[in-house]
Write a protein that holds these residues in place. Structure first.
Motif, short mmCIF file in Angstrom:
data_model
loop_
_atom_site.label_atom_id
_atom_site.label_comp_id
_atom_site.label_asym_id
_atom_site.label_seq_id
_atom_site.Cartn_x
_atom_site.Cartn_y
_atom_site.Cartn_z
N LEU A 1 6.57 -4.29 -7.77
CA LEU A 1 6.49 -3.76 -6.41
C LEU A 1 7.84 -3.90 -5.70
CD1 LEU A 1 3.00 -5.19 -5.36
CD2 LEU A 1 3.57 -2.79 -5.77
N GLU A 2 8.48 -5.03 -5.87
CA GLU A 2 9.77 -5.26 -5.23
C GLU A 2 10.84 -4.29 -5.75
OE1 GLU A 2 11.88 -9.27 -3.97
OE2 GLU A 2 12.22 -8.89 -6.11
N HIS B 1 2.53 1.69 -3.46
CA HIS B 1 1.53 2.11 -4.44
C HIS B 1 1.27 3.62 -4.32
CE1 HIS B 1 0.05 -1.33 -6.70
NE2 HIS B 1 0.01 -2.07 -5.60
N GLN B 2 1.08 4.06 -3.10
CA GLN B 2 0.82 5.48 -2.86
C GLN B 2 2.03 6.33 -3.26
OE1 GLN B 2 -0.28 6.38 1.18
NE2 GLN B 2 -0.80 8.49 0.75
N TRP B 3 3.20 5.82 -2.98
CA TRP B 3 4.44 6.54 -3.28
C TRP B 3 4.59 6.79 -4.78
CZ3 TRP B 3 8.22 9.09 -0.74
CH2 TRP B 3 9.44 9.28 -1.37
N ILE B 4 4.47 5.72 -5.58
CA ILE B 4 4.72 5.87 -7.02
C ILE B 4 3.59 6.61 -7.72
CG2 ILE B 4 6.11 3.77 -7.04
CD1 ILE B 4 3.78 2.34 -8.45
N GLU C 1 0.83 -1.21 0.00
CA GLU C 1 0.00 0.00 0.00
C GLU C 1 0.86 1.26 0.00
OE1 GLU C 1 -3.54 2.13 2.69
OE2 GLU C 1 -2.62 0.23 3.34
N GLU C 2 1.92 1.24 0.80
CA GLU C 2 2.81 2.40 0.88
C GLU C 2 3.50 2.66 -0.45
OE1 GLU C 2 6.87 3.90 3.21
OE2 GLU C 2 5.85 2.06 3.85
#
Length: 563
Positions: A494-495, A137-140, A134-135
């Motif tokens: 994601l990784e 996703h929000q960041w990018i 979640e973090e």
């Protein structure tokens, strides 16, 4: 008003910011100094990072920062990813670097024998595990581009300031033909990313835009003309690629006053056969094959691997870097040849690379181009590169044999009219390079022995290679488009994004920018020019950066979609 590169140098000299002119110059920094400087970057919110109290060169951790991490790959006597950069002269081009021998032999300076990119050897698993899906996703998905221009203006930044609105939105910032909707005259084009550094599966997405000077957008009367601009962009493309003719976006010859397709009529056209000169107000300007005109600008954004609501890989809103190049001075090919000759003398004499520091304008590559960039600060906002962070870009845009006029992407644009649009991997197939039969990606897999230079991308090995290490040629050839070949799974994306965020938080870009979680196995920490295993002569490959878009599956695409 046009400002010459020499004028900038005078301004920089007068300002006292040219490398080595400061009165408070000190000697080389210690390891503690580097760590102290990085600690300051981890706390600073300034858009212009404070420089060390030292000569910029003396303050560098890695004096051979022009050598990228990929050059330290273990070839094991059979794997050659090096051919993509290191090539000998192709007749008619300005690039006579002739560094093809570096495919099969090491020739590092004493400083370059040690691999300074120590982030490659860092195990980031514990840090990556602390970042939730979640973090990230929000960041990018957060825009860190739009505020940059105002922040630069506020501090009186004198270099190029981002002037393309809504670029964080990717394709939405452009019309269907790639022209910026904001009227800034930036034009996006669909091009094939270089193997393999800019494949999304290896950590980043990107886009590139070009802008020609005002005179190339004007009629002979000095009025703006979209037809003139479209024509000159196409004429430039043909000349950069060495083509005799090219398809184009729709152009009304009446607004130019030239029979560009040489059919004996003046009307609306979608091809140009007369590429011997520019049109409109730029008609008398110098033109030659494989050279950009003076004043050409490139804008390149490097981004995280975006993931949309349909779980499709795309460009992210957040940018890792914003890179900018401008050609301040155009030279004839003989001048470039002399520059390459001088560089070879410098290297033979044991001198390390150096570039003129232009302050806010970046670094001068010695061949007419200035290069500057912006990168993420610890809090994710974009800031100006430090001297060494900018230095990292110089080798690829100065001293390798495969480029055309020090650039990569434009020569790899989908030919003609259909290539004028924002980058879209789903609209490209694996076209071969000029002079080759197999697709470029298939060829790279076979020569490099993996899906990246270090053969560390396990997902690519599982997808496209057989158990014995050979390439599954039929599967690669059956891939419907580039997207299916070079994007990662959502899990890998994601990784990779998390791994890069760790680097951002640490602000240690001088130790490497590769989004690795664990240390790759096939990379040297030190190299011995004489004793490290090299490649046999039969593993040397001649290679052309240009692509044969008319070959294979692309012939149908080009024919059906050409406007």
């Amino acid at each position: 008003m046009t400002i010459s590169l020499s004028s900038i140098l005078i301004l920089v000299l007068n300002a006292g910011v040219l490398a080595g002119t400061e009165s408070s110059v000190k000697g080389p920094l210690s390891h503690k100094d580097y760590e102290r400087y990085l600690a300051n970057l981890r706390q600073s919110d300034e858009v212009l990072p404070q420089a060390p109290n030292s000569h910029p060169v003396a303050a560098m951790y890695n004096r051979e920062a022009v050598i990228p991490p990929q050059c330290y790959t273990k070839t094991e006597g059979k794997n050659n990813p090096c051919y993509v950069c290191h090539q000998n002269e192709i007749k008619g081009r300005e690039n006579v670097m002739n560094d093809g021998a570096l495919q099969i032999a090491y020739s590092f300076s004493d400083e370059g024998l040690s691999n300074h990119w120590k982030n490659l050897f860092e195990d980031k698993r514990s840090q990556v595990e602390q970042i939730s899906d979640e973090e990230i996703h929000q960041w990018i998905d957060t825009d860190n581009y739009s505020a940059l221009a105002a922040r630069l203006k506020e501090v009186g930044f004198k270099g190029w300031i981002p002037d393309l609105h809504n670029l964080h939105l990717g394709a939405e910032a452009f019309d269907k033909f790639g022209f910026a909707k904001d009227g800034s005259h930036w034009v996006a084009f669909n091009y094939k990313p270089m193997p393999s550094t800019f494949w999304p599966t290896n950590g980043s997405t990107d886009d590139v835009m070009i802008r020609l000077p005002e005179v190339y957008r004007q009629t002979v009367d000095g009025e703006y003309s979209l037809d003139v601009y479209r024509a000159n962009l196409s004429i430039l493309e043909a000349n950069i690629k060495g083509l005799k003719s090219i398809s184009s976006l729709p152009i009304n010859e009446k607004n130019i006053g030239k029979d560009l397709n040489q059919d004996g009529e003046i009307g609306e056209i979608t091809s140009i056969d007369d590429i011997s000169h520019y049109v409109g107000a730029a008609e008398p300007y110098f033109i030659d094959t494989h050279l950009y005109p003076e004043g050409t600008e490139f804008l390149h954004t490097v981004r995280y691997v975006g993931i949309d609501e349909n779980q499709q890989i795309t460009v992210s809103k957040r940018m890792k870097e914003v890179r900018y190049m401008k050609k301040w001075r155009a030279y004839q090919k003989g001048v470039y040849a002399r520059q390459y000759e001088l560089e070879s003398y410098e290297k033979a004499a044991g001198h390390l690379p150096g570039y003129q520091n232009l302050g806010d304008y970046g670094l001068d590559n010695g061949n007419g181009w200035s290069i500057q960039g912006f990168i993420e600060s610890h809090n994710g906002e974009l800031r100006a590169n430090t001297y060494e962070e900018n230095f990292f870009c110089m080798g690829c845009h100065t001293s390798i044999g495969s480029t055309i006029d020090k650039t990569f992407s434009f020569a790899r644009k989908v030919d003609g009219g259909i290539g004028w649009s924002y980058i879209d991997l789903k609209k490209m197939h694996d076209a071969p390079n000029m002079g080759e039969k197999d697709g470029e990606i298939l060829t790279y897999f076979q020569r490099a022995g993996g899906g990246d230079e270090l053969r560390s991308n396990s997902e690519m090995l599982e997808r496209w290679f057989n158990a014995d290490g050979s390439v599954n040629k039929d599967k690669v050839r059956a891939a419907p488009n580039l997207y299916s070949l070079i994007v990662p799974s959502v899990e890998r994306a994601l990784e990779l994004n998390k791994a890069y965020k760790v680097i951002v938080e640490n602000q240690d870009f001088i130790y490497g920018r590769d989004a690795t979680v664990t240390s790759p196995k096939n990379v040297y920490q030190t190299i011995d020019n004489k004793n490290s295993p090299t490649l046999p002569i039969e593993s040397f490959y001649s290679w052309d950066i240009r692509l044969d878009w008319q070959a294979g599956a692309n012939r149908k695409v080009v024919k059906e979609k050409n406007p």
